[in-house]
Design a protein around this motif. Structure first.
Motif, PDB file in Angstrom:
ATOM      1  N   ASP A 157       0.986  -1.152   0.449  1.00  0.00           N
ATOM      2  CA  ASP A 157       0.418   0.400  -0.194  1.00  0.00           C
ATOM      3  C   ASP A 157       0.747   1.463   0.154  1.00  0.00           C
ATOM      4  O   ASP A 157       0.622   2.666  -0.491  1.00  0.00           O
ATOM      5  N   VAL A 158       2.069   1.132   0.979  1.00  0.00           N
ATOM      6  CA  VAL A 158       2.840   2.581   1.114  1.00  0.00           C
ATOM      7  C   VAL A 158       3.622   2.486  -0.184  1.00  0.00           C
ATOM      8  O   VAL A 158       3.447   3.689  -1.133  1.00  0.00           O
ATOM      9  N   LEU A 159       3.822   1.561  -0.937  1.00  0.00           N
ATOM     10  CA  LEU A 159       4.711   1.953  -2.391  1.00  0.00           C
ATOM     11  C   LEU A 159       3.407   2.668  -3.008  1.00  0.00           C
ATOM     12  O   LEU A 159       4.324   2.596  -4.451  1.00  0.00           O
ATOM     13  N   LYS A 160       2.339   1.473  -3.162  1.00  0.00           N
ATOM     14  CA  LYS A 160       1.107   2.397  -4.389  1.00  0.00           C
ATOM     15  C   LYS A 160       0.821   3.517  -3.594  1.00  0.00           C
ATOM     16  O   LYS A 160       0.700   3.905  -5.286  1.00  0.00           O
ATOM     17  N   THR A 161       0.505   4.299  -2.857  1.00  0.00           N
ATOM     18  CA  THR A 161       0.914   5.566  -2.634  1.00  0.00           C
ATOM     19  C   THR A 161       1.625   6.224  -2.905  1.00  0.00           C
ATOM     20  O   THR A 161       1.680   7.562  -3.389  1.00  0.00           O
ATOM     21  N   SER A 162       2.983   5.863  -2.385  1.00  0.00           N
ATOM     22  CA  SER A 162       3.895   7.208  -2.947  1.00  0.00           C
ATOM     23  C   SER A 162       4.170   6.409  -5.050  1.00  0.00           C
ATOM     24  O   SER A 162       4.548   7.732  -5.297  1.00  0.00           O
ATOM     25  N   GLY A 163       3.909   5.505  -5.425  1.00  0.00           N
ATOM     26  CA  GLY A 163       4.111   5.757  -6.585  1.00  0.00           C
ATOM     27  C   GLY A 163       2.567   6.307  -7.486  1.00  0.00           C
ATOM     28  O   GLY A 163       2.798   7.038  -8.175  1.00  0.00           O
ATOM     29  N   GLN A 164       1.690   6.662  -6.500  1.00  0.00           N
ATOM     30  CA  GLN A 164       0.502   7.331  -7.062  1.00  0.00           C
ATOM     31  C   GLN A 164       1.240   8.989  -7.012  1.00  0.00           C
ATOM     32  O   GLN A 164       0.611  10.010  -7.725  1.00  0.00           O
ATOM     33  N   GLN A 165       1.420   8.957  -5.412  1.00  0.00           N
ATOM     34  CA  GLN A 165       1.830  10.411  -5.906  1.00  0.00           C
ATOM     35  C   GLN A 165       2.921  10.442  -6.422  1.00  0.00           C
ATOM     36  O   GLN A 165       2.956  11.737  -7.064  1.00  0.00           O
ATOM     37  N   GLN A 166       4.037   9.959  -6.848  1.00  0.00           N
ATOM     38  CA  GLN A 166       4.966   9.905  -7.490  1.00  0.00           C
ATOM     39  C   GLN A 166       4.598  10.181  -9.142  1.00  0.00           C
ATOM     40  O   GLN A 166       4.661  11.090 -10.072  1.00  0.00           O
ATOM     41  N   MET A 167       3.506   9.181  -9.485  1.00  0.00           N
ATOM     42  CA  MET A 167       2.629   9.446 -10.526  1.00  0.00           C
ATOM     43  C   MET A 167       2.235  11.243 -10.743  1.00  0.00           C
ATOM     44  O   MET A 167       2.481  11.593 -11.770  1.00  0.00           O
ATOM     45  N   ARG A 168       1.639  11.177 -10.228  1.00  0.00           N
ATOM     46  CA  ARG A 168       1.146  12.810 -10.267  1.00  0.00           C
ATOM     47  C   ARG A 168       1.569  13.809  -9.675  1.00  0.00           C
ATOM     48  O   ARG A 168       1.844  14.526 -11.004  1.00  0.00           O
ATOM     49  N   GLU A 169       3.142  13.898  -9.999  1.00  0.00           N
ATOM     50  CA  GLU A 169       3.690  14.883  -9.248  1.00  0.00           C
ATOM     51  C   GLU A 169       4.698  14.848 -11.079  1.00  0.00           C
ATOM     52  O   GLU A 169       4.032  15.871 -11.114  1.00  0.00           O
ATOM     53  N   ALA A 170       4.880  13.544 -11.518  1.00  0.00           N
ATOM     54  CA  ALA A 170       5.367  13.704 -12.115  1.00  0.00           C
ATOM     55  C   ALA A 170       4.549  13.842 -13.266  1.00  0.00           C
ATOM     56  O   ALA A 170       4.714  14.789 -14.494  1.00  0.00           O
ATOM     57  N   ILE A 171       2.611  13.324 -13.376  1.00  0.00           N
ATOM     58  CA  ILE A 171       1.471  14.936 -14.488  1.00  0.00           C
ATOM     59  C   ILE A 171       1.925  15.597 -14.282  1.00  0.00           C
ATOM     60  O   ILE A 171       1.530  16.199 -15.461  1.00  0.00           O
ATOM     61  N   ARG A 172       2.172  16.154 -12.872  1.00  0.00           N
ATOM     62  CA  ARG A 172       1.447  17.936 -12.542  1.00  0.00           C
ATOM     63  C   ARG A 172       2.573  18.732 -13.547  1.00  0.00           C
ATOM     64  O   ARG A 172       2.815  19.633 -14.153  1.00  0.00           O
ATOM     65  N   ARG A 173       4.062  17.697 -13.011  1.00  0.00           N
ATOM     66  CA  ARG A 173       4.924  18.490 -13.928  1.00  0.00           C
ATOM     67  C   ARG A 173       5.328  18.878 -15.291  1.00  0.00           C
ATOM     68  O   ARG A 173       5.182  19.555 -15.638  1.00  0.00           O
ATOM     69  N   GLU A 174       4.533  17.727 -15.984  1.00  0.00           N
ATOM     70  CA  GLU A 174       4.203  17.269 -17.285  1.00  0.00           C
ATOM     71  C   GLU A 174       3.604  18.207 -17.503  1.00  0.00           C
ATOM     72  O   GLU A 174       3.796  19.174 -18.771  1.00  0.00           O
ATOM     73  N   SER A 175       2.373  18.742 -17.209  1.00  0.00           N
ATOM     74  CA  SER A 175       1.168  19.593 -17.431  1.00  0.00           C
ATOM     75  C   SER A 175       1.746  21.006 -17.596  1.00  0.00           C
ATOM     76  O   SER A 175       1.068  21.860 -18.588  1.00  0.00           O
ATOM     77  N   SER A 176       2.737  21.343 -16.597  1.00  0.00           N
ATOM     78  CA  SER A 176       2.694  22.293 -15.830  1.00  0.00           C
ATOM     79  C   SER A 176       3.973  22.500 -17.126  1.00  0.00           C
ATOM     80  O   SER A 176       3.836  23.840 -18.069  1.00  0.00           O
ATOM     81  N   ARG A 177       4.872  21.817 -18.157  1.00  0.00           N
ATOM     82  CA  ARG A 177       5.766  21.820 -18.734  1.00  0.00           C
ATOM     83  C   ARG A 177       5.042  22.285 -20.189  1.00  0.00           C
ATOM     84  O   ARG A 177       5.334  23.048 -21.227  1.00  0.00           O
ATOM     85  N   LEU A 178       4.250  21.413 -20.554  1.00  0.00           N
ATOM     86  CA  LEU A 178       3.358  21.164 -21.281  1.00  0.00           C
ATOM     87  C   LEU A 178       2.145  23.053 -22.113  1.00  0.00           C
ATOM     88  O   LEU A 178       1.654  23.437 -22.489  1.00  0.00           O
TER      89      LEU A 178
END
Length: 594
Positions: A157-178
């Protein structure tokens, strides 16, 4: 073991047959199972409860019994007399006995080893059971296993939540760049399409100025000149003002409509007109008009206008605006009444025409419809309109759009029709009801005069007049005005607002401030007492003949003035006509003021 003798050709042949017993074989199999062949675990040995009870001398006794039986057999064979004299047979028997004894010794040694191992293992198993409890170990093992599963699940669960947060952060960074890239590339265009609340700008109204009003009137005339010239030229073509020009235009239009070129022709004329306007703007002198333009003389603007000229200018503009707004209101009201079935006959014709046009558009192809509409428009514009304009009687009979449009009523006309219908319906009812109460010798006109009343009560009761006195038909509702009594000095008595009536013998003024129970402020003047009546201008600085009527009587030092009358001319004609009628029939008595 058996020893057999076979005598063949006088030779004694001895056959030795050894038959092992079943007990020996079983014992050997058990030894093979018990014997260690390598390192073994604790689970390979059976539990003490499952192992059969056996003593240490169980196997040894069995093994000891079996060799004895074998020895007995050998002794029996030795005692056999047939073989007493063969030395080879005795040697064989000795070898067999020696091998059997060796084998028995070997089996005995194996059994002793197996028994020792068995006792040792049983002792070790007992000690292990005493030292450790298997059930508690199993429970602890289950607990540890459940803890391990819980920890693994939590870690997942911790790995999933951390992975989701990392994914969200990555998506947010990519969206901000876009977004940044899009804004850099298309930011200017995106700003144009941004929705913003509409700003309501209130234009500042200019104060009323005679100079500004005159300038706006001239601008309006200059702006409307091209439109008026175009409409004048169209009217000249329809009226055949120039026969050759109208004939050429008719032939060209009909040819274009016949070949389906009507719309391209109009577009070409628009392009040609714009081209001519461009040449005119470049300084060319080109005049293309069927009707010669009439240049109106431009008056030089006056810098300073007198008060009378300014007032007259405001009146002229107000009159033009009133007429223009009136025409626009008439057109809009007629269109509204046409679609609202106010006049069913006219609306029914429009309804049938719309159905015919709809069915025709569904059945006929558009090319044929365009051809028919173009031909009808040309014939209507060049021939039918010319005939109707030249022959008004023909137009009044057969021009259906003209007849329908003129027959459509406006809202004031509808109101007048409604009032007329109501008065026609009410009048017979009143006459029938009055016949029962009218005494003998009283005329119907006198009885109808009794029923007339003002807003504050019966007419004859307010002015203390005979019941036969009633307002004339022209002033049934009276004329709004103000009475100026210049003999009085108090402001409340100097000017009074009210309504002016004229009857057959009296001129009555009803003050707006008077009550129904008191008539001190009302004014009643006999027509025969009037010495002079004329139109009057209250303010001399205002243009025109004024909006008042001056009436002189012997009881007043200065004439009474009824001013601020909108329908002054109509009131003056009614009062003067009734006054002349009275003066020609009777002599003037003294006036009465109530």
């Amino acid at each position: 073991m058996k020893l057999c003798y076979d005598l063949r050709a006088g030779v004694a042949v001895r056959h030795v047959k050894v038959k092992p017993r079943c007990a020996v074989l079983t014992m050997l199999k058990r030894l093979d199972k018990i014997r260690f062949r390598g390192p073994r675990t604790r689970d390979d040995f059976p539990d003490l409860a499952e192992s059969p009870p056996a003593s240490d001398n169980e196997c040894s006794d069995d093994m000891q019994l079996k060799p004895r039986s074998a020895l007995r057999d050998t002794d029996d064979v030795l005692r056999d007399p047939a073989g007493s004299g063969s030395p080879t047979m005795a040697a064989a028997i000795q070898d067999f006995q020696r091998s059997e004894s060796d084998r028995l010794n070997e089996v005995k040694g194996h059994l002793e080893i197996a028994l020792l191992e068995k006792h040792f293992l049983q002792e070790e198993l007992r000690k292990l059971r005493e030292e450790t409890n298997v059930d508690s170990l199993r429970q602890e093992l289950e607990r540890e296993r459940s803890k391990r599963i819980d920890l693994e699940q939590k870690m997942n669960d911790v790995l999933k939540t951390s992975g989701q947060q990392q994914m969200r952060e990555a998506i947010r960074r990519e969206s901000s760049r876009l977004q940044k890239w899009l804004y850099e590339r298309f930011g200017v265009y995106i700003e144009d399409f941004r929705f913003q609340p509409e700003e309501s700008t209130v234009e500042a109204e200019e104060p009323l100025s005679a100079k500004r009003l005159t300038e706006n009137m001239r601008r309006l005339k200059r702006g409307a000149r091209p439109v008026t010239n175009f409409l004048r030229n169209l009217s000249a073509l329809s009226n055949w003002h120039s026969v050759y020009t109208s004939a050429i235009a008719f032939i060209i239009y009909m040819n274009a409509a016949w070949h389906g070129w009507a719309i391209p022709m109009f577009l070409f004329l628009a392009i040609l007109r714009l081209s001519l306007n461009y040449l005119i703007a470049r300084g060319w002198r080109i005049q293309w008009s069927i009707v010669p333009e009439v240049s109106e003389p431009m008056e030089p603007p006056k810098e300073d206008l007198t008060v009378s000229e300014k007032f007259q200018l405001v009146l002229d503009v107000a009159q033009k605006a009133q007429n223009l707004f009136g025409k626009m209101a008439d057109v809009l009201e007629k269109i509204k009444n046409l679609f609202m079935w106010v006049q069913p006959e006219s609306t029914r014709k429009l309804y049938i025409c719309l159905w015919v046009a709809f069915i025709t558009s569904c059945v006929l192809p558009y090319k044929l419809m365009g051809f028919m509409i173009g031909l009808y428009a040309g014939i209507k514009f060049f021939i039918i309109d010319f005939l109707f304009k030249s022959c008004p009687k023909l137009r009044d009979k057969y021009d259906t759009p003209y007849i329908v449009w003129n027959s459509l009523p406006t809202d004031p006309q509808l109101k007048e029709r409604t009032n007329a219908n109501v008065s026609r319906r009410v009048q017979p009812v009143v006459s029938r009801s009055s016949l029962a109460t009218v005494p003998c010798g009283v005329s119907r006109e006198e009885e109808t005069g009794r029923s007339h009343s003002t807003k504050k009560g019966a007419f004859h009761e307010i002015f203390n007049l005979p019941e036969s006195e009633r307002p004339l038909a022209v002033c049934e509702n009276g004329w709004r005005c103000c009475l100026i009594n210049r003999d009085r000095k108090m402001p409340t008595d100097y000017i009074r607002n009210g309504v002016l009536y004229v009857t057959e013998n009296y001129l009555c003024f009803e003050s707006s401030s008077s009550r129904s129970s008191s008539s001190k402020k009302n004014k009643v003047i006999k027509l025969v007492d009037i010495t002079d009546i004329q139109k009057y201008k209250v303010l001399s600085v205002l243009p025109g003949s004024g909006m008042g009527i001056s009436i002189a009587t012997p009881s007043t030092q200065k004439p009474l003035v009824f001013g601020a009358m909108i329908h002054r001319d109509e009131a003056f004609e009614a009062i003067f006509t009734q006054y002349m009628k009275i003066m020609t029939t009777t002599k003037p008595p003294a006036s009465a003021e109530l």
